[in-house]
Every structure is written in C-alpha cells, then in structure tokens.
Design an enzyme around this catalytic site. Structure first.
Site, mmCIF file in Angstrom:
data_model
loop_
_atom_site.group_PDB
_atom_site.id
_atom_site.type_symbol
_atom_site.label_atom_id
_atom_site.label_comp_id
_atom_site.label_asym_id
_atom_site.label_seq_id
_atom_site.Cartn_x
_atom_site.Cartn_y
_atom_site.Cartn_z
ATOM 1 N N CYS A 31 -10.077 3.000 -29.733
ATOM 2 C CA CYS A 31 -11.311 3.539 -30.302
ATOM 3 C C CYS A 31 -12.277 4.013 -29.226
ATOM 4 O O CYS A 31 -13.420 3.550 -29.165
ATOM 5 C CB CYS A 31 -11.980 2.489 -31.159
ATOM 6 S SG CYS A 31 -10.973 2.097 -32.573
ATOM 7 N N GLU A 32 -11.809 4.845 -28.336
ATOM 8 C CA GLU A 32 -12.756 5.495 -27.429
ATOM 9 C C GLU A 32 -12.143 6.759 -26.847
ATOM 10 O O GLU A 32 -10.922 6.863 -26.691
ATOM 11 C CB GLU A 32 -13.224 4.551 -26.329
ATOM 12 C CG GLU A 32 -12.191 4.070 -25.376
ATOM 13 C CD GLU A 32 -12.851 3.360 -24.194
ATOM 14 O OE1 GLU A 32 -13.220 4.067 -23.247
ATOM 15 O OE2 GLU A 32 -12.998 2.124 -24.241
ATOM 16 N N TYR A 89 1.558 -1.852 -12.118
ATOM 17 C CA TYR A 89 0.172 -1.929 -12.610
ATOM 18 C C TYR A 89 0.027 -1.309 -14.002
ATOM 19 O O TYR A 89 -1.012 -0.747 -14.333
ATOM 20 C CB TYR A 89 -0.798 -1.287 -11.607
ATOM 21 C CG TYR A 89 -0.662 -1.889 -10.222
ATOM 22 C CD1 TYR A 89 -1.092 -3.182 -9.958
ATOM 23 C CD2 TYR A 89 -0.046 -1.181 -9.181
ATOM 24 C CE1 TYR A 89 -0.931 -3.759 -8.702
ATOM 25 C CE2 TYR A 89 0.128 -1.754 -7.922
ATOM 26 C CZ TYR A 89 -0.321 -3.032 -7.694
ATOM 27 O OH TYR A 89 -0.160 -3.604 -6.452
ATOM 28 N N ARG A 128 -4.678 2.634 -16.016
ATOM 29 C CA ARG A 128 -4.903 3.281 -14.716
ATOM 30 C C ARG A 128 -5.617 4.635 -14.819
ATOM 31 O O ARG A 128 -6.495 4.921 -13.992
ATOM 32 C CB ARG A 128 -3.597 3.414 -13.924
ATOM 33 C CG ARG A 128 -3.002 2.049 -13.533
ATOM 34 C CD ARG A 128 -1.809 2.175 -12.589
ATOM 35 N NE ARG A 128 -2.199 2.681 -11.299
ATOM 36 C CZ ARG A 128 -1.972 3.920 -10.876
ATOM 37 N NH1 ARG A 128 -1.326 4.792 -11.637
ATOM 38 N NH2 ARG A 128 -2.388 4.305 -9.695
ATOM 39 N N GLY A 145 0.774 -1.231 0.000
ATOM 40 C CA GLY A 145 0.000 0.000 0.000
ATOM 41 C C GLY A 145 0.799 1.272 0.000
ATOM 42 O O GLY A 145 0.240 2.348 -0.269
ATOM 43 N N TYR A 196 -8.829 4.541 -12.573
ATOM 44 C CA TYR A 196 -8.745 5.232 -11.272
ATOM 45 C C TYR A 196 -8.544 6.730 -11.399
ATOM 46 O O TYR A 196 -8.196 7.378 -10.407
ATOM 47 C CB TYR A 196 -7.539 4.704 -10.466
ATOM 48 C CG TYR A 196 -7.316 3.226 -10.452
ATOM 49 C CD1 TYR A 196 -8.326 2.338 -10.094
ATOM 50 C CD2 TYR A 196 -6.064 2.691 -10.750
ATOM 51 C CE1 TYR A 196 -8.098 0.972 -10.066
ATOM 52 C CE2 TYR A 196 -5.820 1.325 -10.723
ATOM 53 C CZ TYR A 196 -6.848 0.469 -10.382
ATOM 54 O OH TYR A 196 -6.614 -0.880 -10.348
ATOM 55 N N GLU A 251 4.061 -6.289 2.291
ATOM 56 C CA GLU A 251 3.971 -6.784 0.907
ATOM 57 C C GLU A 251 3.955 -5.622 -0.072
ATOM 58 O O GLU A 251 2.927 -5.351 -0.703
ATOM 59 C CB GLU A 251 2.659 -7.545 0.727
ATOM 60 C CG GLU A 251 2.535 -8.801 1.528
ATOM 61 C CD GLU A 251 1.104 -9.310 1.543
ATOM 62 O OE1 GLU A 251 0.169 -8.542 1.243
ATOM 63 O OE2 GLU A 251 0.941 -10.477 1.858
ATOM 64 N N PRO A 252 5.052 -4.911 -0.218
ATOM 65 C CA PRO A 252 5.037 -3.783 -1.152
ATOM 66 C C PRO A 252 5.065 -4.246 -2.604
ATOM 67 O O PRO A 252 5.761 -5.195 -2.952
ATOM 68 C CB PRO A 252 6.345 -3.046 -0.807
ATOM 69 C CG PRO A 252 7.246 -4.114 -0.266
ATOM 70 C CD PRO A 252 6.355 -5.122 0.421
ATOM 71 N N GLY A 253 4.296 -3.582 -3.435
ATOM 72 C CA GLY A 253 4.321 -3.842 -4.872
ATOM 73 C C GLY A 253 4.762 -2.584 -5.594
ATOM 74 O O GLY A 253 5.912 -2.426 -6.009
HETATM 75 N N1 PLP Z 1 -0.877 -7.199 -0.734
HETATM 76 C C1 PLP Z 1 -2.148 -7.369 -1.112
HETATM 77 C C2 PLP Z 1 -2.956 -8.404 -0.441
HETATM 78 C C3 PLP Z 1 -2.708 -6.596 -2.136
HETATM 79 O O1 PLP Z 1 -3.975 -6.779 -2.492
HETATM 80 C C4 PLP Z 1 -1.899 -5.625 -2.771
HETATM 81 C C5 PLP Z 1 -2.438 -4.776 -3.843
HETATM 82 O O2 PLP Z 1 -3.542 -4.844 -4.266
HETATM 83 C C6 PLP Z 1 -0.571 -5.494 -2.356
HETATM 84 C C7 PLP Z 1 -0.082 -6.289 -1.342
HETATM 85 C C8 PLP Z 1 0.354 -4.521 -3.004
HETATM 86 O O3 PLP Z 1 -0.058 -3.231 -2.859
HETATM 87 P P1 PLP Z 1 0.874 -2.024 -3.333
HETATM 88 O O4 PLP Z 1 1.232 -2.257 -4.743
HETATM 89 O O5 PLP Z 1 0.021 -0.855 -3.144
HETATM 90 O O6 PLP Z 1 2.075 -2.013 -2.447
#
Ligand code: PLP
Length: 459
Positions: free
Chosen positions: A353-354, A383, A322, A245, A326, A282-284
C-alpha cells in the site's frame, strides 16, 4: 534497451529449452506451480561453485561467508561444507549457524552493539573470534570474564579506516563518520589494540575492516585494505580481515570482478602496505546474489495513456526492499521466453500500500506480457530474503534450492497462521467502546458509554 535478458545475470546452470528457462535442470514454471509465488529459487551448483572459487582465491581459512546476505540452515551448511567460515552479526544468525551444525570454531561474531546475551552465547559456544567494535563492548566482555568466569575472548578489532566505498550511502561503512569500529584517525584504534592486548579477558588476534558493499572497482577495495594493513602492520596482529564488499552485476552489460582478481588486488595492496600476515575476506553478495532469483505472478497491467504502464506482481518491497532502500536496479524476464526481445517499458510494482513499492522503475519486458504470466527478477539472491518483512501482513515467500533435476524446499512459505503466531491472544473481539465499558475501563480517563453497534446485539 529492448534486447533479451543478459545471460550473465542468470544462475550458472540456467538453460533454455522447450520447458522455458530451467535452473539446475528444473523448469521455473514447474517450480512456481509446485511451490507458489513469490518464490526464491537458488541454483545450488552455482552457490557451491562460488564458494569453491572464493576458497581457491583466498585459501581455506581465508574466506568467511557473510551470512547476512542470505541465511537459512541449508545455506549455513552449504557454506560450511564448502570450507568457508561463517560470519554472523547477531545472536539470531549465530543460532541458525549452530543449529545447522557449523562448529563454533568456524563461526565469527560481528556487530556494533552486541549485548551481553549474544556475547555470552558466543563465548560459551567457543566461536572462533569476536570482531569487537567498541570500548563498551570491551566493558561487557571484561564483566562476563570477571563475573561469570567466561574464557578470554579471542578478538579481532574492527577499525574504521577513513576509506569508504560502495554503491549507496547506506552501505558505505568504512569512513570516519561511521557507527562501525574504532577510528584510525583519532587514535581510538591504537587505544583499542593496547587495551585488548593488556586485558585478561581478551586475546588480541587481529584487525578487521569493511569499507562498503556492492563495489565493482577492486582498486577501491584495495585502498581500504591498504589503509588498514598499514595500521595492522604496526601491531601484534596475526590476521587481517578486510571485509566483504565485492559487487555483482544487476543489469545487462555490467560486469563484476572475479574472486581471483579481488584476491590479487588485496594481496598487492596489503603487501605494499607492509603486511605479511594472513588475510581473510568476508564476501556475502558475491557468493549468493546471482545464484538466486525471485519468481512472481503478474496480477494486473494498467496502461495510463501518455503516462506509463504499471505491471503489478504478487510480492514487492516485502521480499525485496533494496529498490526502496538504495534505489537498487534490477531487470526482469519471462521464464517462458527468456530469449525474447523486451520492447515494452513498464513500471514493475508490488502489491503493497504505497507508491514506493517499486521492484523495477523502468522495466524492459516482452510485448506479449499478459496477466497470469510468471515473471522472474534475477540476481535477488543477496539481501532479498534476508531483508524480507511482513509488511501488509504478506507471508514471506518460500526458498527452494535446485540441483540436478531436483528441487529442495529449504525454507517453507509463511502461512497466515504464522502471521498470528506472535500476537498475544486478548479477550474475544467485541465492539471496541462496548468492550471498554463492560470491562469498567475508561478512555483517556473518561467513562465510556456503551455504544449500540448495528447488528452487534446489546452490549
Ligand atoms: N563483512 C561485514 C562486516 C559487513 O558489514 C558486510 C556487509 O554489510 C559484509 C562483510 C558483506 O558484504 P558484501 O555482501 O557486500 O560482500
């Protein structure tokens, strides 16, 4: 805003010289010439540094890379090499991680609706744990254990703490009204802990929550962590996972908190809530977003007097949905002159086409922008490719990692042949009605008369 692009939006090894902007000591113009556009370019050194910073802040078993943000074999390997666990959220993501050589015990499986096949694969491979999301999933785990003799599943239980955060409704996940997890408020979470602890098919290990994404204020993430820590402290859980997050800066002047600050906020919050066990995040996005950018070629520029200017590029919502999903905002610059002022205001659009196919609604661009220019949108490393589609049958772009003067193709560009590979070949094409008639078929139950098609010969 007419100033040059904020360097804080660019990958860490970015530099500006006679070759224009370079990343990893490779000129973006050279990359476009060699690999074509649209193109996703990742700064490998940046990715590795972010992984190391995360491990330094949270500890070796304290970080799982949320692979949904960006996954391919090379990325799975990189995250593993840098000491991160891998969070996968489907059988497909699991397959990529295993194929990349990530040991199963470094992988955790998420998902609010895992099917039996996904559970079977994960348990047979020996994943580190499942993040269980529902009682129905527990039914499936118990059935697999009973009927197929699969070993007891190590489980963390996902809870919905009733605290949501995030930049858009669609990415706020921790509230009471959520498809994810066992609610704390209605007692489901406690019932889930009791059932998992008593079941021979499960080994209860921990509690998990994820309150939302693109959060720039660590106090919001800390509030989610505290709510779930308070609950976890009253159970036998050994580990608490507080999700991802952490947000990133997408626009000039925005600043994102460091991993160290996030770690300090989470630690204080969970301790204050009575939790003294281990914590995982869990960073993404915060690992990959700024490391990546998209290169496009400008194809048309249209001025509508008194209205606006449209600048069209050769990608759009198929490589970055995105903005449409969003209302996410980005910026753009020209790699040939990244330090140039950007007085031109234009709507940067794709080729779909939009009218909703907008990359940047009100982009600031250099005044001498012209057709054929290479244009870059930074901070598209999360993403973007992960959510790419083939809308309008556009082949998905290639992905390149750059480092120390070398470019490495890690995902090749799709071809038009790839676009056909799932189509089941039918009979050879003949004019539709004539074909139906010759095959003795009917339309809506009525006999079909052969239709003479100009130039098509007789049916
Ligand atoms: N963990 C869980 C369960 C998630 O659903 C997500 C994103 O949807 C993440 C981690 C990663 O989130 P972020 O990319 O915001 O760090």
């Amino acid at each position: 805003m007419t100033s040059a692009i904020d360097p804080e939006l660019l990958p860490l090894t970015s530099a500006y010289g006679p070759r224009g902007l370079t990343v990893g000591d490779v000129a973006l113009t050279e990359l476009a010439a060699r690999f074509g556009t649209p193109l996703f370019v990742y700064d490998e050194e940046h990715l590795r540094r972010r992984c190391r910073e995360a491990v330094a802040a949270f500890g070796r078993d304290g970080v799982a890379y949320a692979s949904k943000a960006f996954l391919c074999t090379a990325m799975a390997r990189l995250a593993h090499e840098e000491g991160l666990l891998l969070d996968v959220a489907s059988g497909g993501e699991l397959r990529v991680a295993l194929r990349a050589g990530v040991p199963a015990d470094r992988i955790v499986l998420h998902g609010n609706n895992k099917d039996e096949a996904e559970l079977r694969t994960a348990l047979t491979a020996g994943v580190r744990h499942l993040v269980v999301d529902s009682f129905d999933e527990m039914d499936r785990i118990e059935r697999l254990h009973r009927a197929e003799g699969l070993p007891p599943a190590p489980v963390q239980l996902r809870v919905a703490p009733g605290v949501a955060a995030g930049a858009h409704e669609a990415i706020r996940t921790g509230g009471l009204d959520s498809k994810f997890g066992f609610g704390l408020a209605d007692g489901s979470a406690l019932a889930a802990v009791r059932r998992a602890s008593a079941s021979p098919a499960m080994r209860f290990e921990g509690i998990h929550a994820h309150v939302g994404s693109q959060v720039l204020d660590t106090t919001e993430l800390a509030a989610g962590a505290a709510a779930v820590a308070r609950f976890a402290a009253g159970t036998d859980a050994a580990r608490l996972t507080v999700g991802g997050g952490l947000g990133v800066a997408y626009e000039s002047g925005q600043r994102a908190p460091s991993f160290a600050r996030w770690a300090a906020a989470v630690r204080d919050a969970v301790r204050g809530a009575g939790w003294s066990g281990a914590v995982t995040v869990e960073p993404g996005r915060s690992v990959t977003a700024r490391a990546g950018m998209t290169l496009y070629r400008v194809g048309t520029i249209k001025h509508i007097a008194g209205v606006r200017t449209y600048v069209s590029v050769d990608g759009g919502m198929s490589d970055n949905p995105r903005p449409a999903l969003y209302a996410s905002r980005y910026e753009a610059f020209l790699p040939r002159c990244p330090g140039a002022p950007r007085p031109l205001r234009a709507r940067l659009v794709g080729k779909h086409c939009e009218s909703g196919d907008v990359v940047i609604d009100d982009a600031a661009l250099p005044a001498d922008l012209r057709v054929g220019d290479l244009l870059a949108t930074p901070v598209t490393g999360a993403y973007g490719y992960a959510m790419a589609s083939n809308y309008n049958k556009l082949p998905r772009p290639a992905v390149v990692f750059v480092r120390d003067g070398h470019a490495r193709l890690v995902v090749r560009r799709e071809t038009e042949e790839d676009l056909l590979r799932l189509d089941v070949p039918g009979p050879a094409a003949v004019p539709g009605a004539a074909y139906l008639a010759s095959a003795g078929a009917t339309a809506h139950g009525l006999p079909v008369e052969p239709v003479a098609m100009p130039g098509a010969g007789s049916a």
